[in-house]
Enzyme design. Structure first.
Site, mmCIF file in Angstrom:
data_model
loop_
_atom_site.group_PDB
_atom_site.id
_atom_site.type_symbol
_atom_site.label_atom_id
_atom_site.label_comp_id
_atom_site.label_asym_id
_atom_site.label_seq_id
_atom_site.Cartn_x
_atom_site.Cartn_y
_atom_site.Cartn_z
ATOM 1 N N ASN A 9 0.874 -1.172 0.000
ATOM 2 C CA ASN A 9 0.000 0.000 0.000
ATOM 3 C C ASN A 9 0.916 1.228 0.000
ATOM 4 O O ASN A 9 1.470 1.584 1.031
ATOM 5 C CB ASN A 9 -0.884 -0.037 1.261
ATOM 6 N N LYS A 11 0.223 4.279 -0.373
ATOM 7 C CA LYS A 11 -0.387 5.507 0.167
ATOM 8 C C LYS A 11 -0.088 6.684 -0.766
ATOM 9 O O LYS A 11 0.056 6.472 -1.973
ATOM 10 C CB LYS A 11 0.073 5.754 1.605
ATOM 11 N N HIS A 96 -9.689 1.580 4.741
ATOM 12 C CA HIS A 96 -8.404 1.736 5.444
ATOM 13 C C HIS A 96 -8.592 2.726 6.599
ATOM 14 O O HIS A 96 -9.360 3.688 6.474
ATOM 15 C CB HIS A 96 -7.328 2.250 4.470
ATOM 16 N N GLU A 98 -6.932 5.109 7.601
ATOM 17 C CA GLU A 98 -6.670 6.520 7.259
ATOM 18 C C GLU A 98 -7.877 7.137 6.549
ATOM 19 O O GLU A 98 -8.140 8.328 6.684
ATOM 20 C CB GLU A 98 -5.385 6.623 6.416
ATOM 21 N N GLU A 168 -5.566 -4.489 10.604
ATOM 22 C CA GLU A 168 -4.536 -3.464 10.798
ATOM 23 C C GLU A 168 -4.839 -2.648 12.057
ATOM 24 O O GLU A 168 -5.613 -1.685 12.002
ATOM 25 C CB GLU A 168 -4.513 -2.513 9.597
ATOM 26 N N GLY A 174 2.336 2.664 10.729
ATOM 27 C CA GLY A 174 3.308 3.742 10.546
ATOM 28 C C GLY A 174 3.994 4.189 11.825
ATOM 29 O O GLY A 174 4.672 5.213 11.857
ATOM 30 N N SER A 214 3.189 -1.601 10.423
ATOM 31 C CA SER A 214 4.646 -1.590 10.636
ATOM 32 C C SER A 214 5.333 -2.911 10.265
ATOM 33 O O SER A 214 6.316 -3.310 10.899
ATOM 34 C CB SER A 214 4.987 -1.195 12.080
HETATM 35 P P1 PGA Z 1 2.676 0.639 7.568
HETATM 36 O O1 PGA Z 1 1.218 0.805 6.898
HETATM 37 O O2 PGA Z 1 3.212 -0.695 7.091
HETATM 38 O O3 PGA Z 1 3.479 1.806 7.059
HETATM 39 O O4 PGA Z 1 2.471 0.654 9.040
HETATM 40 C C1 PGA Z 1 0.347 -0.289 6.733
HETATM 41 C C2 PGA Z 1 -0.953 0.176 6.158
HETATM 42 O O5 PGA Z 1 -1.442 1.247 6.556
HETATM 43 O O6 PGA Z 1 -1.546 -0.492 5.284
#
Ligand code: PGA
Length: 263
Positions: A9, A11, A96, A98, A168, A174, A214
């Site tokens: 992903n 982003k 997601h 976010e 998640e 992140g 992460s």
């Molecule tokens: P990350 O993001 O691996 O940077 O923590 C995962 C995600 O949001 O899909």
């Protein structure tokens, strides 16, 4: 047995030149013989260009990071499932954290999007996960279960079996804090048994359930060996070619091991 799946992903990251460079590198190093399935979810504006680069590389699937549930109309700034289908995009991330956090998407929107994606032949990657407070209050399982039930509401068995679920935990996204393999496996097992309750064991055995938050090559070895954890939805580490390849290698190795010694 389900194959492992690693999804990147991206982003809202990478310039076009860097995005193309990463895809060319992936294309030349991902073999057709490996068991692990691979997908990338770049920003929407790059989809057409990158689909062209990957049109003769079926072993790398391409997904969008979001879509609206309507087919067309006066919805400025949105992308429709039909448009994604026209580009031959195969998957779409839905719900997601976010999107839920910054763009106020709720479970009802998520459910409409899941249904719409399926209607247009796109594989929804339905994201669920709790925040830190919910986990600290011991409510993570119930919270995630409810998100899942709302997300798949009204779907029949043949639709449910086409979905990918990504667990998640928000506090791990992140942040560099990873949910332990044991804790992630506990939630993922609950997700699989909830799917079984809502459909059948035949269906729940087919659904891929990923961990995200992460994920890096130095912390994912533990998670990927669990039989119920089918792979990862990877943010930051998917922007780095070497890291992403290492994750795919880990998944290949874990698949071979679980075939002989299931955990
Ligand atoms: P990350 O993001 O691996 O940077 O923590 C995962 C995600 O949001 O899909």
């Amino acid at each position: 047995m389900r194959n492992k799946l690693i999804i990147g992903n991206w982003k809202m990251n990478l310039g076009l030149a860097d995005a193309q460079d990463l895809v060319f590198k992936l294309k030349s190093s991902i073999g057709s013989k490996q068991s692990t399935e691979v997908a990338i979810c770049p920003p929407s504006v790059y989809l057409m260009t990158l689909m062209n680069v990957l049109k003769d590389t079926p072993q790398i699937k391409v997904g969008a990071q979001n879509m609206f549930y309507k087919e067309e109309g006066a919805y400025t700034g949105e992308t429709s499932p039909k448009m994604l289908k026209d580009l031959h995009v195969q998957m779409v991330i839905i719900g997601h954290s976010e999107r839920r956090q910054y763009f106020n998407e709720n479970d009802k929107d998520v459910n409409l999007k899941v249904k719409s994606a399926l209607k247009f032949g796109l594989t929804p990657i339905l994201c669920v996960g709790e925040d830190l407070k919910t986990r600290e209050n011991g409510e993570a399982e119930n919270y995630v279960k409810n998100q899942l039930i709302e997300g798949i509401k009204g779907l029949n068995n043949s639709e449910i079996e086409k979905i990918i679920i990504a667990y998640e935990p928000i506090w791990a996204i992140g942040t560099g804090k990873i949910c332990s393999g044991e804790d992630a496996n506990k939630i993922i097992k609950m997700i699989r048994s909830t799917i079984k309750d809502k459909s059948s064991s035949n269906v729940s055995d087919k659904v891929k359930i990923l961990y995200g938050g992460s994920v890096k090559s130095d912390n994912f070895k533990e998670h990927i060996q669990y039989e119920d954890i089918d792979g990862g939805l990877v943010g930051g580490a998917s922007l780095n070619f070497e890291e992403f390849i290492k994750l795919i290698d880990l998944a290949n190795t874990a698949h071979e091991q679980t075939q002989s010694h299931p955990v």
